[in-house]
Design a protein around this motif. Structure first.
Motif, mmCIF file in Angstrom:
data_model
loop_
_atom_site.group_PDB
_atom_site.id
_atom_site.type_symbol
_atom_site.label_atom_id
_atom_site.label_comp_id
_atom_site.label_asym_id
_atom_site.label_seq_id
_atom_site.Cartn_x
_atom_site.Cartn_y
_atom_site.Cartn_z
ATOM 1 N N PRO A 143 17.653 -4.067 -29.415
ATOM 2 C CA PRO A 143 18.532 -3.299 -30.090
ATOM 3 C C PRO A 143 19.018 -2.702 -29.019
ATOM 4 O O PRO A 143 18.444 -1.664 -28.847
ATOM 5 C CB PRO A 143 18.478 -2.809 -31.774
ATOM 6 N N SER A 144 20.569 -2.442 -28.434
ATOM 7 C CA SER A 144 21.048 -1.582 -27.778
ATOM 8 C C SER A 144 21.416 -0.167 -28.399
ATOM 9 O O SER A 144 21.726 -0.287 -29.525
ATOM 10 C CB SER A 144 22.019 -1.483 -27.096
ATOM 11 N N SER A 145 21.719 1.334 -28.061
ATOM 12 C CA SER A 145 21.721 1.653 -29.021
ATOM 13 C C SER A 145 23.738 2.176 -29.345
ATOM 14 O O SER A 145 23.782 2.464 -30.546
ATOM 15 C CB SER A 145 21.728 3.611 -27.770
ATOM 16 N N SER A 146 24.531 0.745 -28.706
ATOM 17 C CA SER A 146 25.324 0.985 -28.435
ATOM 18 C C SER A 146 25.152 -0.039 -30.533
ATOM 19 O O SER A 146 26.478 0.125 -31.135
ATOM 20 C CB SER A 146 26.612 0.122 -28.356
ATOM 21 N N ASP A 147 24.318 -1.136 -30.749
ATOM 22 C CA ASP A 147 23.874 -1.867 -31.716
ATOM 23 C C ASP A 147 23.999 -1.230 -32.768
ATOM 24 O O ASP A 147 24.503 -1.521 -33.545
ATOM 25 C CB ASP A 147 22.945 -2.386 -30.869
ATOM 26 N N GLU A 148 22.700 -0.429 -32.532
ATOM 27 C CA GLU A 148 22.758 1.038 -33.592
ATOM 28 C C GLU A 148 23.968 1.720 -34.177
ATOM 29 O O GLU A 148 24.435 1.347 -35.600
ATOM 30 C CB GLU A 148 21.596 2.294 -32.831
ATOM 31 N N ALA A 149 24.203 2.198 -33.518
ATOM 32 C CA ALA A 149 25.952 3.143 -33.123
ATOM 33 C C ALA A 149 26.583 1.985 -34.459
ATOM 34 O O ALA A 149 27.068 2.384 -35.140
ATOM 35 C CB ALA A 149 26.465 3.357 -32.229
ATOM 36 N N ALA A 150 26.620 0.566 -33.504
ATOM 37 C CA ALA A 150 28.227 -0.072 -34.321
ATOM 38 C C ALA A 150 26.823 -0.364 -35.917
ATOM 39 O O ALA A 150 28.045 -0.816 -36.993
ATOM 40 C CB ALA A 150 28.529 -1.053 -33.870
ATOM 41 N N THR A 151 26.166 -1.120 -35.876
ATOM 42 C CA THR A 151 25.216 -1.341 -37.336
ATOM 43 C C THR A 151 25.108 0.334 -38.358
ATOM 44 O O THR A 151 26.427 -0.309 -39.715
ATOM 45 C CB THR A 151 23.833 -1.722 -36.888
ATOM 46 N N ARG A 152 25.067 1.079 -37.853
ATOM 47 C CA ARG A 152 25.552 2.965 -38.935
ATOM 48 C C ARG A 152 26.799 2.756 -39.532
ATOM 49 O O ARG A 152 27.092 2.880 -40.250
ATOM 50 C CB ARG A 152 25.214 3.737 -38.158
#
Length: 187
Positions: A143-152
């Protein structure tokens, strides 16, 4: 019109590697093959979309109650995709699949997330929980940092309506990563 299309079919399969590759190609890509015009390309593209919908909805008794089952489900669904695609499955209290929707088609490196659409889909399906999944055509299931941010963002929005984000699966080639198992999921 009214001609033997056998040779064109062989050219398509050679160009895209398989029937599945043909059905996943864009209309523009299809039209690069000799003998394929705009109408044929649009028809093949629509057939591919219908096949994907049928595969997604052909499993009404599917239960996604473990990371392994969920990962395998999405590896099959996203196999061979050349662009990032984001899926949302809505589940009942026992993990039974209620709906499966492709909610975003992106480029080779990104697929935008509409938090509003995720929430609407969950409400419409009467979901108790949801799972997100997308592919990384690059071949790396991290997961990319943008994946993690969108998931949150999605987890927080769902929390306000009493729906739990169970996991976000990232698929690449024949591998997947569970954000929940990796500790990257707040929910």
């Amino acid at each position: 019109p009214r001609q033997d299309t056998n040779e064109t079919a062989h050219r398509l399969v050679r160009q895209f590697g398989s029937m599945q590759g043909v059905l996943r190609a864009s209309a523009d890509e299809l039209m690069t093959v000799d003998g394929v015009g705009e109408n044929a390309a649009v028809l093949l593209r629509l057939a591919g979309d219908m096949a994907l919908r049928a595969r997604c909805s052909a499993m009404p008794q599917t239960v996604l109650n473990s990371t392994e089952r969920t990962g395998v489900y999405f590896m099959e669904l996203l196999a061979g995709e050349k662009k990032e695609m984001l899926y949302q499955v809505c589940l009942d209290t026992k993990g039974k699949l209620l709906t499966c929707r492709c909610i975003s088609k992106g480029s080779v490196a990104a697929s935008p997330v509409s938090v509003r659409q995720v929430v609407e889909n969950a409400l419409y399906a009467g979901a108790s929980s949801i799972i997100l999944a997308h592919n990384h055509p690059s071949g790396v299931a991290v997961p990319s940092s943008s994946d993690e941010a969108a998931t949150r963002q999605v987890a927080e929005a769902l929390r306000t309506i009493g729906v739990r984000l169970v996991d976000h699966i990232v698929v690449a080639d024949r591998d997947f990563v569970s954000m929940a198992d990796s500790g990257d999921l707040l929910g």
